[in-house]
Design a protein around this motif. Structure first.
Motif, PDB file in Angstrom:
ATOM      1  N   TYR A   1       0.823  -1.200  -0.018  1.00 23.99           N
ATOM      2  CA  TYR A   1      -0.022  -0.053  -0.004  1.00 23.99           C
ATOM      3  C   TYR A   1       0.824   1.361  -0.007  1.00 23.99           C
ATOM      4  N   LYS A   2       2.104   1.375   0.542  1.00 27.89           N
ATOM      5  CA  LYS A   2       2.774   2.372   0.436  1.00 27.89           C
ATOM      6  C   LYS A   2       3.295   2.783  -0.888  1.00 27.89           C
ATOM      7  N   LYS A   3       3.553   1.693  -1.754  1.00 30.23           N
ATOM      8  CA  LYS A   3       4.086   2.009  -2.891  1.00 30.23           C
ATOM      9  C   LYS A   3       2.757   2.478  -3.995  1.00 30.23           C
ATOM     10  N   ALA A   4       1.656   1.804  -3.466  1.00 28.63           N
ATOM     11  CA  ALA A   4       0.302   2.031  -4.416  1.00 28.63           C
ATOM     12  C   ALA A   4       0.166   3.840  -3.818  1.00 28.63           C
ATOM     13  N   VAL A   5       0.427   4.121  -2.827  1.00 29.83           N
ATOM     14  CA  VAL A   5       0.196   5.675  -2.362  1.00 29.83           C
ATOM     15  C   VAL A   5       0.991   6.232  -3.349  1.00 29.83           C
ATOM     16  N   ILE A   6       2.343   5.946  -3.505  1.00 34.12           N
ATOM     17  CA  ILE A   6       3.407   6.760  -4.057  1.00 34.12           C
ATOM     18  C   ILE A   6       3.029   6.749  -5.518  1.00 34.12           C
ATOM     19  N   SER A   7       2.269   5.828  -6.281  1.00 37.98           N
ATOM     20  CA  SER A   7       2.113   5.734  -7.671  1.00 37.98           C
ATOM     21  C   SER A   7       0.876   6.516  -7.787  1.00 37.98           C
ATOM     22  N   TYR A   8      -0.144   6.529  -6.909  1.00 35.33           N
ATOM     23  CA  TYR A   8      -1.230   7.204  -7.302  1.00 35.33           C
ATOM     24  C   TYR A   8      -0.975   8.847  -7.037  1.00 35.33           C
ATOM     25  N   THR A   9      -0.069   9.069  -6.203  1.00 29.95           N
ATOM     26  CA  THR A   9       0.170  10.525  -5.800  1.00 29.95           C
ATOM     27  C   THR A   9       0.881  11.156  -7.171  1.00 29.95           C
ATOM     28  N   GLU A  10       1.897  10.522  -7.788  1.00 34.22           N
ATOM     29  CA  GLU A  10       2.552  10.746  -8.940  1.00 34.22           C
ATOM     30  C   GLU A  10       1.582  10.916 -10.108  1.00 34.22           C
ATOM     31  N   GLY A  11       0.582  10.029 -10.266  1.00 33.06           N
ATOM     32  CA  GLY A  11      -0.485  10.451 -11.213  1.00 33.06           C
ATOM     33  C   GLY A  11      -1.172  11.625 -10.876  1.00 33.06           C
ATOM     34  N   LEU A  12      -1.600  12.245  -9.611  1.00 34.42           N
ATOM     35  CA  LEU A  12      -2.361  13.148  -9.497  1.00 34.42           C
ATOM     36  C   LEU A  12      -1.475  14.344  -9.728  1.00 34.42           C
ATOM     37  N   LYS A  13      -0.095  14.338  -9.668  1.00 37.62           N
ATOM     38  CA  LYS A  13       0.868  15.487  -9.825  1.00 37.62           C
ATOM     39  C   LYS A  13       0.835  15.881 -11.501  1.00 37.62           C
ATOM     40  N   LYS A  14       0.430  14.917 -12.130  1.00 36.33           N
ATOM     41  CA  LYS A  14       0.288  15.221 -13.643  1.00 36.33           C
ATOM     42  C   LYS A  14      -0.821  16.267 -13.963  1.00 36.33           C
ATOM     43  N   LYS A  15      -1.554  16.312 -12.940  1.00 35.64           N
ATOM     44  CA  LYS A  15      -2.881  17.368 -13.051  1.00 35.64           C
ATOM     45  C   LYS A  15      -3.457  17.058 -14.548  1.00 35.64           C
ATOM     46  N   CYS A  16      -3.775  16.076 -14.666  1.00 32.70           N
ATOM     47  CA  CYS A  16      -4.404  15.724 -16.160  1.00 32.70           C
ATOM     48  C   CYS A  16      -5.580  16.440 -16.145  1.00 32.70           C
ATOM     49  N   ALA A  17      -6.081  16.574 -17.421  1.00 35.85           N
ATOM     50  CA  ALA A  17      -7.610  17.276 -17.564  1.00 35.85           C
ATOM     51  C   ALA A  17      -8.811  16.266 -17.533  1.00 35.85           C
ATOM     52  N   ASP A  18      -8.624  14.953 -17.296  1.00 32.05           N
ATOM     53  CA  ASP A  18      -9.579  13.939 -17.424  1.00 32.05           C
ATOM     54  C   ASP A  18     -10.179  13.850 -15.891  1.00 32.05           C
TER      55      ASP A  18
END
Length: 343
Positions: free
Chosen positions: A50-67
């Motif tokens: 779960y710790k690595k999962a949090v890191i991955s999801y956080t990186e995804g959110l950092k992309k600030k995509c328009a979707d």
């Protein structure tokens, strides 16, 4: 990206680091990169990392995509990972962010209800469940969570009511206790007194509920029985042997001799001369202000002594000196001191 994510060390796994660097190339659109991070987080989640999962999801959110739908999933999935890590407050913040983007996202509502339950916000948990059941009236997790939260909420409300009733009862009892002490004109003195003050005594009007529960250092307190009679914690001191006895509840109508008969029915281990027998003992209290002693007849009750004009109850614990009257120690102890005899 310019470099591989921190979770893969290029020195230890150069091939994987190279591959990941290609996958997360900054030339790809933010949406594509965010989706890749989401998929990677899902893989970690399935592995219960779960710790690595949090890191991955956080990186995804950092992309600030328009979707916005993708961002909702990233927030909700990160909330789930945080939940399993025990970070309920962080998880709740994520589901609230998800619901700002998509208020009717059922997974976010379910996760939020579970977070409130863990945080013991039972009323909020019920409210979130009700909102979710408006979206899907048959959602089992919401039905189960609501039932549990509602039961815990009722239990909490009952406990609060009980605590308030108990507090009110204690306040009433303390008021009756204060009135009883005042009615007897018993003089009190604080444990710590100002050496510069003219007198350490305080009138019974100074007695407060806080003092009743906090001033006694021996773990006991003054109590009032159903007949309106007081019992006091009392300290008996034996200066000859530097010994003491503590009576946790000395009834105000009890005589000193009654307690001495029980306490010295058997010789204490420190009485090597076996002279501490009830008929040999003398009871005194000290007037510290005048440095004088008062001899108390053993047939006196505790109340009779406490109402004496020169007796001051210190720290809500009356104290008395016990000596063997015929002993050389007692004669020497009393030599040069003024002794009054209470009739």
């Amino acid at each position: 990206m310019k470099k591989a994510p921190v979770e893969i060390d290029p020195k230890e796994n150069p091939d994987l680091a190279c591959l990941q660097s290609i996958i997360f190339d900054d030339e790809r659109s933010p949406e594509e990169q965010a989706k890749t991070y989401k998929d990677e987080g899902n893989d970690y989640f399935r592995e219960k990392d779960y710790k690595k999962a949090v890191i991955s999801y956080t990186e995804g959110l950092k992309k600030k995509c328009a979707d916005s739908d993708l961002n909702v999933v990233l927030y909700t999935n990160r909330a789930a990972a945080q939940y399993y890590l025990g970070n309920f407050r962080s998880a709740l913040n994520d589901v609230m962010a998800a619901r700002k983007l998509k208020p009717c996202h059922l997974k976010a509502v379910v996760r939020g209800a579970l977070c409130h339950l863990e945080l013991k916000n039972f009323a909020e948990a019920v409210s979130w469940c009700d909102e979710g059941l408006q979206i899907d009236a048959k959602e089992k997790k919401l039905l189960d969570t609501r039932a549990k939260a509602d039961k815990l909420k009722r239990t909490e409300q009952r406990d609060i009511r009980k605590a308030k009733l108990k507090e009110k009862k204690e306040q009433n009892q303390n008021e009756l206790l204060i009135q009883a002490v005042k009615a007897r004109s018993i003089r009190l003195v604080s444990e710590a007194t100002d050496e510069d003050s003219d007198s350490a005594s305080e009138g019974p009007g100074e007695l407060s509920s806080d003092r009743l529960t906090s001033e006694n250092p021996y773990g006991a307190r003054v109590s009032l029985d159903d007949q309106g009679r007081l019992s006091w914690p009392v300290l008996l001191l034996y200066p000859e042997y530097a010994q003491s006895d503590f009576i946790s509840a000395f009834h105000e109508d009890s005589r000193f001799i009654d307690h001495l008969m029980v306490m010295f029915a058997e010789m204490p281990s420190w009485d090597l001369e076996q002279k501490y027998r009830p008929d040999n003992l003398e009871v005194y209290f000290e007037d510290e202000e005048k440095a004088e002693l008062y001899r108390v007849p053993p047939e006196c009750t505790l109340l009779q002594v406490l109402q004496h004009p020169r007796y001051f109850v210190k720290a809500l614990t009356p104290a008395f000196l016990i000596c063997v009257g015929s002993s050389p120690f007692c004669k020497n102890y009393l030599r040069g001191r003024k002794v009054h005899h209470i009739k």
